[in-house]
Design an enzyme around this catalytic site. Structure first.
Site, short mmCIF file in Angstrom:
data_model
loop_
_atom_site.label_atom_id
_atom_site.label_comp_id
_atom_site.label_asym_id
_atom_site.label_seq_id
_atom_site.Cartn_x
_atom_site.Cartn_y
_atom_site.Cartn_z
N CYS A 79 0.85 -1.21 0.00
CA CYS A 79 0.00 0.00 0.00
C CYS A 79 0.88 1.25 0.00
O CYS A 79 1.55 1.56 1.00
CB CYS A 79 -0.91 -0.04 1.22
SG CYS A 79 -1.79 1.50 1.55
N CYS A 82 0.05 3.94 2.59
CA CYS A 82 0.46 3.49 3.93
C CYS A 82 1.90 3.90 4.22
O CYS A 82 2.24 4.20 5.37
CB CYS A 82 0.33 1.98 4.04
SG CYS A 82 -1.35 1.35 3.91
#
Length: 326
Positions: A79, A82
């Site tokens: 991600c 993230c």
């Protein structure tokens, strides 16, 4: 016959409450002094950010949330957002210096936790405060928005649940940690107001006691003795005009009536049956949803204040509450 002169002698003696409150304040000041001097007992800065999995979730998140708000960062290696949000949250955890704990959950390795929190996309950030899960935000939010959210979370933790955070070892924090100011100590003194509240309680003037304790808390929201005293005064005010026999009959005949169970729990506590009161409300929370569940949960948290957060019976009940909520 209705009780007119209820006593807390079976639960918490007022003098003992004052002594316990003073002892806790002194202990908090002592811990702060130890932290300023780099002594033991405080956690290192590295302990403010932890990796959490399904096996350790109850211990590392639910139980810890009884002393400090726990912010959960749901992330994954693949991600990209993230990778922006994670380091920012870790930096803020260090900067806030024990006001919250950051728990990082890799969703690829902990699919069950992802499902339990109903997460549809990552990064997703939740908080757990005194066993209660709160959604905070999703996606890589701006730092200013994250700070505002964290400030509100910490305020709720302090004012509603008495969570004062964890002490960080200033010596282990290095030069940057050493530059931070000393820990705040409670404002005061409030001896006159607190003594007035106790006199009002002795005279069964519960409204006057409630107001006196609120006057202290309006200036010092973390005052331990005032929080304990306010919880007691409000409890005594609620049970003063109850018919105990009727309340217990209603609770026995209407197990699904949340208001009846809450009233019976109040009587249980005044009568010194602490575990019974807590157990009744935990079971009521387990069996209900929505507003009814929330009403039982909030009353249970109020009764925790009557006994005091460090009492083993409160610690055990908090754990039981966390289990039925998740």
């Amino acid at each position: 016959m209705q009780p007119r002169n209820m006593s807390m002698s079976g639960v918490v003696d007022l003098a003992a409450v004052k002594a316990a409150g003073e002892a806790k304040v002194k202990a908090e000041q002592a811990r702060a002094e130890v932290a300023r001097q780099g002594g033991g007992g405080a956690v290192p800065p590295s302990a403010l950010v932890i990796d959490v999995d399904e096996a350790g979730f109850e211990r590392d998140v639910l139980q810890r949330s009884a002393e400090v708000p726990v912010v959960i960062d749901f992330w994954a290696e693949w991600c990209e957002p993230c990778k922006q949000l994670g380091p920012l949250l870790e930096r803020l955890a260090q900067e806030y210096n024990g006001r919250f704990l950051l728990a990082k959950v890799d969703v690829d390795a902990n699919q069950m936790l992802m499902q339990q929190f109903g997460i549809q996309g990552i990064p997703a950030v939740f908080a757990v405060v005194a066993g209660q899960a709160l959604p905070l935000f999703q996606g890589a939010a701006p730092e200013a928005q994250i700070r505002q959210t964290l400030d509100q979370l910490i305020q709720v933790g302090e004012e509603r649940f008495g969570l004062t955070g964890i002490v960080v070892d200033a010596a282990a924090a290095g030069p940057e940690g050493a530059e931070q100011g000393p820990a705040e100590v409670p404002a005061g003194p409030y001896d006159a107001l607190l003594e007035a509240a106790v006199r009002a309680l002795d005279a069964n003037d519960f409204a006057g006691a409630v107001q006196a304790y609120k006057n202290v808390l309006s200036d010092d929201p973390a005052n331990t003795e005032a929080k304990l005293g306010l919880a007691q005064a409000e409890l005594l005010s609620r049970v003063r005009d109850m018919d105990p026999q009727q309340v217990r009959n209603d609770a026995a005949e209407k197990p699904g009536d949340v208001a009846a169970q809450i009233a019976a729990a109040d009587l249980d506590l005044v009568g010194g049956h602490v575990e019974d009161a807590f157990g009744r409300l935990v079971e009521t929370v387990r069996r209900n949803f929505g507003d009814d569940r929330d009403a039982a949960r909030l009353r249970l948290l109020e009764l925790f204040e009557v006994i005091g957060p460090e009492d083993p019976r409160v610690v055990a009940a908090r754990t039981a509450l966390a289990r039925v909520l998740f």
